[in-house]
Design a protein around this motif. Sequence first.
Motif, PDB file in Angstrom:
ATOM      1  N   SER A 823       0.813  -1.223   0.000  1.00  0.00           N
ATOM      2  CA  SER A 823       0.000   0.000   0.000  1.00  0.00           C
ATOM      3  C   SER A 823       0.847   1.274   0.000  1.00  0.00           C
ATOM      4  O   SER A 823       0.433   2.294  -0.539  1.00  0.00           O
ATOM      5  N   ARG A 830       2.010  -0.943  -7.437  1.00  0.00           N
ATOM      6  CA  ARG A 830       0.568  -1.065  -7.223  1.00  0.00           C
ATOM      7  C   ARG A 830      -0.165  -1.367  -8.531  1.00  0.00           C
ATOM      8  O   ARG A 830      -1.153  -2.087  -8.542  1.00  0.00           O
ATOM      9  N   ALA A 871      -5.514   1.104  -0.714  1.00  0.00           N
ATOM     10  CA  ALA A 871      -4.218   0.963  -1.392  1.00  0.00           C
ATOM     11  C   ALA A 871      -4.282   1.153  -2.903  1.00  0.00           C
ATOM     12  O   ALA A 871      -3.331   1.644  -3.501  1.00  0.00           O
TER      13      ALA A 871
END
Length: 1148
Positions: A823, A830, A871
């Motif tokens: 996160s 990500r 996240a």
Amino acid sequence: MASEEASLHALESLMTEFFHSCTTNERKREIEELLNNFAQQTGAWRHCLFFLSNTRNEYVMMYSLTVFENLVNKMWIGLAPQDKMEIRSCLPKLLLEHHKSVPYFIRNKLCKVIVDIGRQDWPMFYHDFFTNTLQLIQSPALAQLGLVMLKTTSEELACPREDLSVARKDELRKLLLDQVPTMLGLLTGILETYWDKHSIIASTPPPSPTSGECVELLGTLFQGSQYSKLLCQPMAALDNESQHLCCLVLECLAHLFSWIPLSINITPTLLASIFHFARFGCDLRAKAKSGSFISSTSSSSNGHLNAGTMPPSSNGGGRQSEGSKVDRSRLGVLAMTCVNELVSKNCVPVDFEEYLLRMFQQTFFLLQRLTRENNAHTVKSRLQELDESYLEKFTDFLRLFVSVHLRRIESSPQFPIVEFLALLFKYTFNQPTHEGYFSCLDIWSVFLDFLTTKIKSRLADRESVLNRYKDALVLLLREVLNRIQFRYNQVQLEELDDETLDDDQQTEWQKYLRQSLEVVAKVMELLPSHAFSTLFPILQENLDVYLGLRQFIVTTGTIRRLNITAENDCRRLHCSLRDLSSLLQAVGRLAEHFIGEIFASRFNDALAVVERLVEVTCYGSQTSLYDLETAVPSVLKPDLIDVHAQALAALQAYSHWLAQFYSEVHSQNQRQFVNLITSAVDASCPLITAKVPEKLLLCACHLMVSITLTVRPVFLASLPAVQNIFNLITENQTHRLPLEAHLLVCRALSNMLLLPWPNLSENEQQWQTRSGSHASMLAALTREYRMLRGTVNLTPRRPEMHDLKAVIHQTLPVLRDIVDSISGESTKSRQICYQSLQESVQVSLSLFPVFIQQPDVTDEMLAFFLTLFQALRVQMGVAFTGQILHTFLSLFTREQLAASILQEGSAGCRVVQKFLKILQVVVQEPGQAFKPFLPSILSLCMEQVYPVVAERSSPDVKAEMFELLYQILHQNWRYFFKTSILTSVQRGAPEDAMENEAQFTAAMQAFGQSFLQSDIHIFKQNLSYLETLNSKHKLYHRKLFRTSMLFHFINVLLQVLLHKSHDLLQEEITLAIYNMASVDFDAFYSAFMPEFLNSCQGVDTNQRAVLARNFKIEQDLPSFTQSVQRLVNDLRYYRLCNSSLPTGTIKL
């Protein structure tokens, strides 16, 4: 008279019946009601006066005194002056006549009632109250009674309860402060007189092995001190009555010292007298005189000893001297309590600093006596014989000295700090109990913190400061290390419980080890090289034993056995393994002292440690010592597992050092680094299987997570051991690891593929290859889960439902953990993570409506979505995030929410909490993307959730709902107030152009309503939210709030203070009232205060005028706070007085 006697007999029989074991609860209630009604009658006190004078029944006495107590504290203001005068005259006479014949608790209660009268009437109407007490103390026959009165006066008048006005409290304090010199002078005189009187008898003590004890005083401690000779005098041989009287004097002093300021009133003579008596706690030689004794067990609940109610002992000398010893040690305990009251004061006037130094000199004379060895006693046996309370008080003194006053005294040439540390060392390591030892370790921790801070502030003369203390630190380190080793301290260590967990989830052994290692770590920070050279050889020695076990392994067929069977050898091995385990923890705890700025200078030491740890973990995994059969399996097998686990944990602690090694010197020592990492991985990976004990398995998994998260070596994925683990996780779903281990391994593999490698540019990160590997890993992990999309009907059958739930509960925690672990990482990491997860997220959304009635599954799914929103919301994109939100908002109907919230503590309740958390994330998102959802979120919050939780406790859901409300207001202020920056600075611009006023008002009402409820956590949270909204957005200054809400909020907060329902938050509430009032002080003083006082029930016009007059028109926070406190106190006091007035009373 006859009728009063009849009443007395009736009362005695009622009381006896009430306390009889056969009386039913119903009958007790009847008697209680009867007695209460009797007490409420006008003039009941006259009957009680007769009862007190004519009964021997303790219950009747106590009841009668309770009637008087109630009369004085609640109805005194409405009593006729002649009645008050009669009571003030009769009760002291009664005390003088009966104080020796009644039980001590009756005497004490009567004293308290008289003091309560003094609290109301002295000096105006009861001018001889205090002088009577002083006269009693000066009369030898009545001194004990006088001392009880004085202590009660100190307790009740110095810090009175709230049933007095602030003006009266201030007056009493001033009156008492004026009497301080007289009180202290009298008490000093008694102590001196009794010491001198009884010292004459003992002035020529018989010769003893310790008679030269006073010759070797602490270095320079007493040079030029007139008190050194006094302290060396023989102990006074007090008789029991004298002991008892001196105990009462010391009790009085202890309470007086709790509130009187440090000043010259506390004379050197008084201090010397107190220290004379402190010696009783540490002197074992003195024999008591013959005669009766008063055991400390006969003391009352408020510390008064039981005088005159205990018959003389007739059991012979042995029992008597034991009792006398108990009483004598009590003198020492009380004297040290006095000393600690003085030492606990941080504010020391300049003219008192010399006295303080003198006190420390005198206390360290006692410390020397406590830690002195002679032919009869070792230090430890001496401390064991002392009263535990005395030792506790003495340890408290040392803690207060080091934490509060060491900075004042340390540089004084008259205070030999090094010799003090030598005494503290002896005192610490001869403690008779573990608790005492823990307390002393805490003192050393405080001292080491003091030293570290001092050195950081004086870097120029760092070496000279360190040299001064080096010998003490070296000794401390060595002794603490010895104390954690079975080799040196087996008997004590085996007493420690290693099974029962305390409130901090530690066993007694773990606490012992942790506190010891904290001290070791603090010494390491000050003397790094020395600490390492002390610890490492001991570690090596124990490692040699462990590494030598290979030669004792015997294999018979498939069974491997440790061929050490002799009982003595097994015991020695057990001790060595326990010590190795502790030393490995010590080495791990010191890892932080090898990184950062000192990396290069301490590189070789750290490398030696890490190489040794890698060697030992590889050895443990290769020889599988955890799998051996041993002669004492219940002892040696756990020892072998623990050593292996601690070695892995210690190696994990050096992951930051390995990361710094990788980034700073990897180009020169590439092979050395690669070998370390490869060996560490080779040590961990064979343990990642369900057949290994869980403790070891988890340690291996945590080590892998640390290597992938902190070190991030570029070559990790190419290592054969890592590829084996990858295959184990992605292909072998039948032999699953336990859930926690499975999560950790998946996290480690995901980290390896997602986290950027250090020291390499973006082009060298091989994102494409790693992205493919990550996608295939997650595809394998979610294979069964993704298949659910096609197989789920809207109404699955029961057996199928169980299987579906199992798949969901196995898969989603893994995905949630992977998302959570990246996160805070780069956008690229990500992005790749979301690409791998995309299909699983869509499956989850399609499954959600099917399981909406299954709270355990919904809980798991919402936990996953919450982590996604926190996240990966940017990666999911606005459209898909909107689709998820729309699905949730449509599914969570009012009925659905209500049904879930009403099951407090259930999975349904947790579902609503997580849903509200998701909405919190959404409303905090900057930009316009999610603004269209605000009306529906506000509507859900205020129209669907709030009505359900408003009148119920529902603390968890309520906390999340109010946080959501706060975030809506805080992050979307312009949704309500359109004012731009330009208009806010222009004079004459229209004020507070407002939109969505109804919703804003409803939100404020919800906050206001929460202040009327009992939940203190919600109250504190919401008060801080309002204060933050004011500091960030000037909430209290907004026109709508100022004109229609401000006074309501101030009123509610003042009512809360008046009802004392949230006393723990007094400061926060008063600050909020100040911030609200400061918006417009003129309006507050001219409009709000008169209106508030007029609306106050239970006070008359004159009292309102006094309250208004005393609330000073001040605009600074301290003065305003004082006024609020005074208002609250006095208003409560007036109500109390008025409520207890008899009907028809005329007040002038």
